[in-house]
Design a protein around this motif. Structure first.
Motif, mmCIF file in Angstrom:
data_model
loop_
_atom_site.group_PDB
_atom_site.id
_atom_site.type_symbol
_atom_site.label_atom_id
_atom_site.label_comp_id
_atom_site.label_asym_id
_atom_site.label_seq_id
_atom_site.Cartn_x
_atom_site.Cartn_y
_atom_site.Cartn_z
ATOM 1 N N VAL A 32 11.383 -96.161 38.263
ATOM 2 C CA VAL A 32 10.281 -95.895 37.335
ATOM 3 C C VAL A 32 10.178 -96.982 36.259
ATOM 4 O O VAL A 32 9.080 -97.490 36.013
ATOM 5 C CB VAL A 32 10.395 -94.477 36.737
ATOM 6 N N PRO A 33 11.278 -97.405 35.610
ATOM 7 C CA PRO A 33 11.146 -98.500 34.635
ATOM 8 C C PRO A 33 10.663 -99.808 35.277
ATOM 9 O O PRO A 33 9.852 -100.520 34.688
ATOM 10 C CB PRO A 33 12.549 -98.661 34.057
ATOM 11 N N TYR A 34 11.140 -100.114 36.488
ATOM 12 C CA TYR A 34 10.698 -101.325 37.184
ATOM 13 C C TYR A 34 9.196 -101.264 37.440
ATOM 14 O O TYR A 34 8.473 -102.240 37.236
ATOM 15 C CB TYR A 34 11.469 -101.452 38.498
ATOM 16 N N VAL A 37 7.276 -101.617 33.962
ATOM 17 C CA VAL A 37 7.299 -102.990 33.440
ATOM 18 C C VAL A 37 6.386 -103.878 34.272
ATOM 19 O O VAL A 37 5.638 -104.698 33.733
ATOM 20 C CB VAL A 37 8.745 -103.529 33.405
ATOM 21 N N GLY A 38 6.402 -103.711 35.582
ATOM 22 C CA GLY A 38 5.520 -104.493 36.444
ATOM 23 C C GLY A 38 4.056 -104.234 36.166
ATOM 24 O O GLY A 38 3.241 -105.160 36.087
ATOM 25 N N ASN A 39 3.693 -102.969 35.991
ATOM 26 C CA ASN A 39 2.295 -102.632 35.706
ATOM 27 C C ASN A 39 1.856 -103.157 34.343
ATOM 28 O O ASN A 39 0.723 -103.646 34.194
ATOM 29 C CB ASN A 39 2.085 -101.123 35.754
ATOM 30 N N ILE A 40 2.719 -103.056 33.343
ATOM 31 C CA ILE A 40 2.367 -103.543 32.005
ATOM 32 C C ILE A 40 2.192 -105.049 32.005
ATOM 33 O O ILE A 40 1.242 -105.573 31.415
ATOM 34 C CB ILE A 40 3.417 -103.077 30.978
ATOM 35 N N LYS A 45 -1.433 -109.766 31.891
ATOM 36 C CA LYS A 45 -1.942 -110.984 32.544
ATOM 37 C C LYS A 45 -3.448 -110.897 32.758
ATOM 38 O O LYS A 45 -4.171 -111.876 32.534
ATOM 39 C CB LYS A 45 -1.249 -111.180 33.898
ATOM 40 N N GLU A 46 -3.917 -109.733 33.208
ATOM 41 C CA GLU A 46 -5.357 -109.572 33.424
ATOM 42 C C GLU A 46 -6.128 -109.690 32.117
ATOM 43 O O GLU A 46 -7.188 -110.328 32.068
ATOM 44 C CB GLU A 46 -5.641 -108.221 34.064
#
Length: 57
Positions: A32-34, A37-40, A45-46
């Motif tokens: 869940v943390p991975y 962090v990836g989504n954030i 970036k977007e």
């Protein structure tokens, strides 16, 4: 008191319970943390790319 079948059923229950517990710990502590962090980072970036595209045009 207890028969052998009940003992095996109890051991199977404890095994399944323990596997479920450690799977839940793995999911909550690492997966869940991975994922968050990836989504954030992708969201940031977007937003940066969109802001840069607005400033360049």
């Amino acid at each position: 008191m207890f028969e052998f079948d009940q003992y095996l059923g109890f051991l199977a229950f404890l095994t399944i319970l323990t596997i479920g517990f450690w799977l839940m710990m793995f999911l909550l502590m690492f997966v869940v943390p991975y994922w968050l962090v990836g989504n954030i980072t992708e969201l940031l970036k977007e937003r940066r790319a969109k802001k840069k595209a607005l400033l360049d045009s």
